[in-house]
Write an enzyme that holds these catalytic residues in place. Structure first.
Site, PDB file in Angstrom:
ATOM      1  N   ASP A 140      -2.097  -3.524  -7.187  1.00 42.23           N
ATOM      2  CA  ASP A 140      -1.516  -3.209  -5.887  1.00 42.23           C
ATOM      3  C   ASP A 140      -0.774  -1.878  -5.828  1.00 42.23           C
ATOM      4  O   ASP A 140      -0.043  -1.625  -4.886  1.00 42.23           O
ATOM      5  CB  ASP A 140      -0.591  -4.344  -5.437  1.00 42.23           C
ATOM      6  CG  ASP A 140       0.579  -4.525  -6.381  1.00 42.23           C
ATOM      7  OD1 ASP A 140       0.482  -4.031  -7.516  1.00 42.23           O
ATOM      8  OD2 ASP A 140       1.562  -5.157  -5.992  1.00 42.23           O
ATOM      9  N   GLU A 141      -0.908  -1.053  -6.853  1.00 41.16           N
ATOM     10  CA  GLU A 141      -0.284   0.262  -6.714  1.00 41.16           C
ATOM     11  C   GLU A 141      -1.077   1.324  -7.454  1.00 41.16           C
ATOM     12  O   GLU A 141      -1.777   1.032  -8.411  1.00 41.16           O
ATOM     13  CB  GLU A 141       1.177   0.256  -7.187  1.00 41.16           C
ATOM     14  CG  GLU A 141       1.365  -0.170  -8.614  1.00 41.16           C
ATOM     15  CD  GLU A 141       2.818  -0.049  -9.054  1.00 41.16           C
ATOM     16  OE1 GLU A 141       3.450   0.980  -8.745  1.00 41.16           O
ATOM     17  OE2 GLU A 141       3.301  -0.973  -9.716  1.00 41.16           O
TER      18      GLU A 141
ATOM     19  N   ASP B  81       2.259   1.720  -2.895  1.00 46.00           N
ATOM     20  CA  ASP B  81       2.605   0.428  -3.479  1.00 46.00           C
ATOM     21  C   ASP B  81       2.530  -0.620  -2.372  1.00 46.00           C
ATOM     22  O   ASP B  81       3.211  -0.508  -1.354  1.00 46.00           O
ATOM     23  CB  ASP B  81       4.037   0.524  -4.046  1.00 46.00           C
ATOM     24  CG  ASP B  81       4.391  -0.693  -4.878  1.00 46.00           C
ATOM     25  OD1 ASP B  81       3.510  -1.548  -5.080  1.00 46.00           O
ATOM     26  OD2 ASP B  81       5.548  -0.762  -5.327  1.00 46.00           O
TER      27      ASP B  81
END
Lengths: 417, 372
Positions: A134-135, A41
């Site tokens: 973003d993860e 993350d």
């Protein structure tokens, strides 16, 4: 105990600092080199990208978000210390942090960085399940011999590369299933590396609140509260049948999660369930002409994505959010699947006309669901609408023009409303 | 109220009434049937607020009166009573109960006051006429398959019954369409029906009407106003609101210039279509028709599951044609043909196709092709 230096990636046994580079940033865990499900993350992703691209922002509290009445999309860690959180209304954030610099999001830039990170992940394993820009989950099971290093080392190398080459940092959670990997990545943010081993799972979860579970929000939480379930140890007291009887499929999942069991696989090809777009207005509106223009533009975006993926949908959904934040949704099943903007628009428009609500609205959205392959889509005409086939031929031609000369090369008049 | 009725008579009367009751109701009284006894008659009245059915039966009325009771419960009880039993219904207003006695069985049912029962306001009908039951049956049976279920075009959710001009003068006409196929059925214009307003009879009403028509040869009294339609036999009256909307101009949908003519035995055709359609997926069942000199090849090609082809001897004398249709639509229109050959008139593979039975202009079907 096996240890790993997150700076020079050397492996060693128990030491307070890395024997090679003297870095204190080490991870130590009994099962460190045995675990292979990871969750990565990025830390304040949008803010990190902005700070990287604009050195003047260094050391200042930064909020990504936009609009007069927008909400905080991301806040950098300096702003977070002052209490600013994601999804907080902007005025409130500014009250907490009046000196914050506000930057509107540049989705394209974030998508570029995200793509670069994705490429780095591809070097590690094909089993990647992105959750957002973003993860992502990564399953590194069985890659040790390929890479000549255990998953923990590869994950440490990934975040090091991200920092060195892309200038963004990320936190890693390493465990034996997705649920625990995601929990772990959140334990030591930012720039963390946390491990939850099999042996310690029960003890780790014991006094943690069930809120920890991804997917247990306010509503689920209050339902669980009324059953006297707050922590994982409360859950352990329930029989599987009772939990399932009371909470349905969620109960079944909770029973397993309470025991640290999560059999979901890391898979990239979660079939897409729906395509939708929505827009929040700068000012609430109930102007039908204005809303009509939005319906068209959203329909076109939805259709563009369906066409790009060569899929079609059978259910059209219209979503409206009133000024008081209550949401109205209307949906209708089509006779045959479609990927045409014209059909999505006309159907959404008919739904809009039948809503029977005056507005004003703050948000409107259009979506397509019950997706299938495109080969059975839009194949029968409409007796009562003889011009439909001409409109659909026009749309196909428009698509070709846009593919060649750009999206704005040709527009419908109503797109300008 | 106290009445006695023979079980079979009662079953028939209650059965007709209870079928309009919606299974799931938010308004409790709508689950009930209103029983009214007076003179030597008992009537059973049920409604879903859009449709009302009143069914009358002869009864020994000991004490006149009225009450309401759950339609499905009453119906079930009567259904389970033995044939030929004499059933006595007694209402006890003070206790709010209706007792049902037959032989050694007795039941006590909860009632709701009759005053709460919504009785459909009677209205002035612009036109009253009589139609033989078989004519009404044909009009609705042959058109109802084309009724749309699409909510956005609610005005297609019924059969458009109106007076229309045809080649041989004025006719009583029923039209239904869902935008993919259309049925246009004509019948001789009944006396006194000339000034009838055109009405869209909702799908559910068509279904209830069908039950009421049974296999009777009786004359059905039809009354029509702008907002309501009523069908009545000796004992049963079905009143329904009509769909408040404008039925689209269907006349421009019916192709007049289609010249390529195919004549085929309807049942052979339907069976062949049904066979080849077996291989294709449930959702888009497109059947391709390839026409050549007196030859029709039906084929289905479903990449995921397989392919099928069948050849039929037909009468066709025009140039070659390839055209695709939804298998279900072809089957439905082919099954409307029962006496003569099915005649298809095509234009091109993208234009609507017309189907009729032999040369009979009184029942015409239009179906939209699919891209194949």
């Amino acid at each position: 105990m096996p240890s790993l230096c997150r700076d020079c990636l050397s492996e060693f046994q128990n030491a307070p600092r890395c024997p090679t580079c003297r870095s204190p940033r080490i991870v130590t865990h009994d099962e460190l080199f045995d675990l292979s499900i990871a969750h990565m993350d990025c830390d304040a992703f949008y803010a990190s990208v902005e700070k990287r691209d604009n050195p003047e922002l260094e050391g200042k509290p930064l909020i990504i978000g936009g609009g007069r009445r927008g909400v905080v999309s991301t806040a950098c860690y300096i702003a977070r210390i002052r209490g600013v959180r994601s999804a907080m209304p902007m005025f409130q954030a500014l009250k907490l942090c009046p000196d914050a610099v506000i930057v509107p999001p540049r989705m394209q830039a974030y998508a570029d960085v995200s793509r670069a990170i994705r490429a780095m992940m591809e070097d590690l394993t094909p089993a990647i399940e992105p959750l957002s820009l973003d993860e992502a989950f990564l399953d590194l099971t069985g890659t040790k011999r390929l890479h000549g290093a255990p998953p923990a080392v590869m994950m440490a190398r990934l975040v090091k590369r991200m920092r060195d080459e892309l200038g963004v940092t990320g936190s890693v959670g390493l465990s034996h299933n997705k649920f625990l990997a995601k929990v772990a990545s959140d334990l030591e943010k930012p720039h963390g590396f946390s491990v939850i081993g099999k042996a310690e799972t029960a003890e780790f979860l014991h006094d943690k609140p069930v809120r920890l579970i991804w997917g247990v929000g306010h509503a689920a939480q209050s339902a669980l509260d009324s059953a006297g379930i707050r922590t994982f140890s409360d859950l352990l007291r329930w029989e599987q049948e009772d939990l399932t009887a009371r909470f349905g499929s969620m109960g079944y999942r909770l029973w397993h999660l309470a025991r640290g069991q999560d059999k979901r696989r890391v898979s990239r090809d979660e079939p897409m369930k729906s395509i939708s777009h929505e827009t929040t207005f700068g000012e609430d509106t109930s102007d039908p002409a204005l809303l009509d223009g939005h319906i068209w533009r959203l329909s076109e975006k939805v259709a563009d994505r369906a066409k790009a993926k060569d899929i079609a949908g059978r259910v059209v959904t219209l979503k409206l959010k009133r000024a008081n934040h209550t949401t109205l949704t209307r949906r209708v099943s089509l006779r045959e699947p479609t990927q045409m903007a014209d059909t999505v628009y006309r159907t959404s428009r008919a739904l809009f006309d039948q809503v029977g609500d005056e507005g004003p609205y703050r948000l409107i959205g259009c979506g397509l669901s019950d997706l299938c392959k495109a080969d059975g889509a839009d194949i029968s005409g409409d007796l009562l609408d003889p011009e439909a086939s001409q409109r659909s031929a026009a749309e196909r031609a428009t698509d070709q023009i846009r593919a060649r000369f750009g999206n704005d090369a040709i527009l419908k008049g109503r797109a300008l409303r | 109220m106290k009445i006695s009725v023979e079980r079979n008579v009662l079953l028939k009367a209650v059965g007709k009434a209870q079928s309009v009751v919606e299974r799931r109701n938010t308004i409790p009284i709508l689950a009930n049937v209103l029983i009214e006894a007076e003179g030597s008659d008992v009537t059973f009245r049920a409604t879903d607020l859009d449709i009302e059915v009143v069914d009358r039966a002869a009864a020994q009325v000991e004490r006149a009166g009225a009450t309401t009771v759950s339609a499905t419960t009453l119906h079930e009880i009567i259904r389970k009573l033995p044939d030929g039993a004499l059933v006595t219904l007694t209402a006890d207003a003070a206790a709010g109960r209706l007792t049902v006695d037959a032989g050694r069985s007795n039941f006590s049912l909860a009632t709701l006051p009759r005053e709460d029962f919504p009785v459909m306001a009677s209205s002035e009908y612009a036109s009253n006429f009589a139609v033989p039951a078989p004519v009404l049956r044909r009009l609705f049976d042959k058109s109802k398959f084309a009724i749309s279920t699409e909510e956005t075009r609610y005005y297609l959710n019924g059969v458009y019954m109106h007076v229309a001009d045809s080649d041989g003068g004025k006719v009583l006409r029923c039209v239904a369409t869902d935008g993919h196929r259309l049925a246009r059925i004509d019948a001789e214009l009944p006396e006194n029906s000339g000034d009838m307003p055109g009405v869209i009879v909702p799908r559910k009403t068509v279904g209830e009407l069908r039950k009421l028509l049974d296999d009777d040869e009786a004359q059905i009294a039809v009354s029509v106003s702008e907002t309501k339609v009523r069908f009545a036999t000796q004992d049963i009256t079905l009143t329904s609101k009509v769909i408040d909307g404008t039925f689209p101009d269907y006349t421009r949908v019916i192709p007049a210039g289609n010249t390529r003519k195919l004549e085929v035995d309807a049942s052979d055709f339907a069976q062949a279509v049904d066979r080849v359609a077996t291989v294709s997926s449930e959702r888009s069942r497109a059947v391709k028709m390839q026409l050549d000199e007196d030859r029709l090849v039906l084929s289905v090609n479903a990449p995921d599951s397989g392919a099928a082809e069948e050849e039929l001897a037909v009468a066709y004398g025009d140039e070659k044609l390839e055209i695709g249709f939804n298998a279900k639509y072809l089957l439905e229109i082919a099954s409307q043909v029962d006496r003569e050959n099915a005649v298809f008139l095509f234009n091109s593979s993208g234009d609507p196709t017309l189907m009729r039975e032999g040369n009979d202009q009184s029942a015409v079907y239009v179906v939209m092709p699919m891209r194949v």
